[in-house]
Design a protein around this motif. Structure first.
Motif, PDB file in Angstrom:
ATOM      1  N   PRO A  20     170.490 -41.797  28.804  1.00  0.00           N
ATOM      2  CA  PRO A  20     171.497 -40.759  29.021  1.00  0.00           C
ATOM      3  C   PRO A  20     172.642 -41.252  29.907  1.00  0.00           C
ATOM      4  O   PRO A  20     172.438 -42.028  30.835  1.00  0.00           O
ATOM      5  N   HIS A  21     173.843 -40.769  29.571  1.00  0.00           N
ATOM      6  CA  HIS A  21     175.034 -41.106  30.355  1.00  0.00           C
ATOM      7  C   HIS A  21     175.150 -40.119  31.513  1.00  0.00           C
ATOM      8  O   HIS A  21     175.084 -38.910  31.320  1.00  0.00           O
ATOM      9  N   ARG A  22     175.326 -40.646  32.732  1.00  0.00           N
ATOM     10  CA  ARG A  22     175.414 -39.786  33.920  1.00  0.00           C
ATOM     11  C   ARG A  22     176.755 -40.003  34.621  1.00  0.00           C
ATOM     12  O   ARG A  22     177.221 -41.126  34.739  1.00  0.00           O
ATOM     13  N   THR A  23     177.334 -38.880  35.108  1.00  0.00           N
ATOM     14  CA  THR A  23     178.608 -38.920  35.813  1.00  0.00           C
ATOM     15  C   THR A  23     178.546 -37.988  37.010  1.00  0.00           C
ATOM     16  O   THR A  23     178.177 -36.821  36.873  1.00  0.00           O
ATOM     17  N   GLU A  24     178.928 -38.479  38.190  1.00  0.00           N
ATOM     18  CA  GLU A  24     178.994 -37.601  39.360  1.00  0.00           C
ATOM     19  C   GLU A  24     180.216 -36.712  39.230  1.00  0.00           C
ATOM     20  O   GLU A  24     181.332 -37.185  39.047  1.00  0.00           O
ATOM     21  N   VAL A  25     180.000 -35.391  39.322  1.00  0.00           N
ATOM     22  CA  VAL A  25     181.067 -34.425  39.110  1.00  0.00           C
ATOM     23  C   VAL A  25     181.459 -33.728  40.407  1.00  0.00           C
ATOM     24  O   VAL A  25     182.633 -33.523  40.679  1.00  0.00           O
TER      25      VAL A  25
END
Length: 193
Positions: free
Chosen positions: A94-99
């Motif tokens: 899975p692709h993870r991004t800090e938002v």
């Protein structure tokens, strides 16, 4: 004067409109893109009321931010594929991004938990008897044509959408055509099982 927690808990859109007037629609549109909303977002005042078409997949991805301490995870439909001998042929990463940062995360978590404990989704505690630690939000679009509920626990994010592809398909009134009455029960039954 009321606080944002109360407004979100009770789905009071007047407060959302006031907030977007101060923070500007373009800033909200940019934040929505960070949360994974990919379609066209017109940066106008009604944006705070949810006029954009957004898929359940995008909503679930956006709400994963609140289950993952501020990090959005792109939803994965197939986590792995094995052959008949149990060898892994495919494994999803899975692709993870800090938002959002830690403080914003805890503030949002607190407000979304309050929606379930004291607000428009409180039926999950009463009628469905769910006691798990969870947060979520009900939603209803113009003319009662879409209802939704997105709920999350520390390990699962689930989105429910009830509506029609064509806008003329809609509920006749708010008694049935709101997220708390149409979509939330599906989530409640799913979580009980």
């Amino acid at each position: 004067m009321v606080d944002l927690k109360w407004a979100l808990t009770m789905s009071n859109n007047w407060i959302s409109a006031r907030l977007i007037a101060e923070l500007l629609p373009a800033n909200l549109a940019n934040k929505m893109r960070l949360f994974g909303i990919t379609g066209y977002i017109e940066p106008t005042m009604p944006l705070c009321l949810g006029p954009n078409d957004v898929s359940v997949r995008e909503l679930v991805g956006a709400y994963s931010t609140f289950a993952n301490k501020g990090i959005r995870t792109t939803p994965v439909l197939v986590t792995r594929i094995e052959d008949d001998k149990g060898n892994i042929i495919y494994s999803a990463v899975p692709h993870r991004t800090e938002v959002i940062g830690e403080t914003a995360y805890y503030n949002m978590l607190y407000m979304l938990q309050n929606v379930i404990n004291n607000g428009t989704a409180r039926a999950l505690r009463g009628a469905y008897g769910l006691t798990a630690e969870m947060g979520g939000k009900t939603g209803t679009t113009n003319s009662n044509s879409d209802t939704w509920f997105v709920g999350f626990t520390p390990n699962l994010v689930t989105g429910i959408w009830i509506g029609g592809e064509e806008r003329y398909i809609h509920f006749n009134n708010m008694a049935y055509g709101q997220g708390a009455k149409a979509s939330l029960p599906v989530f409640g039954l799913f979580m009980k099982k």
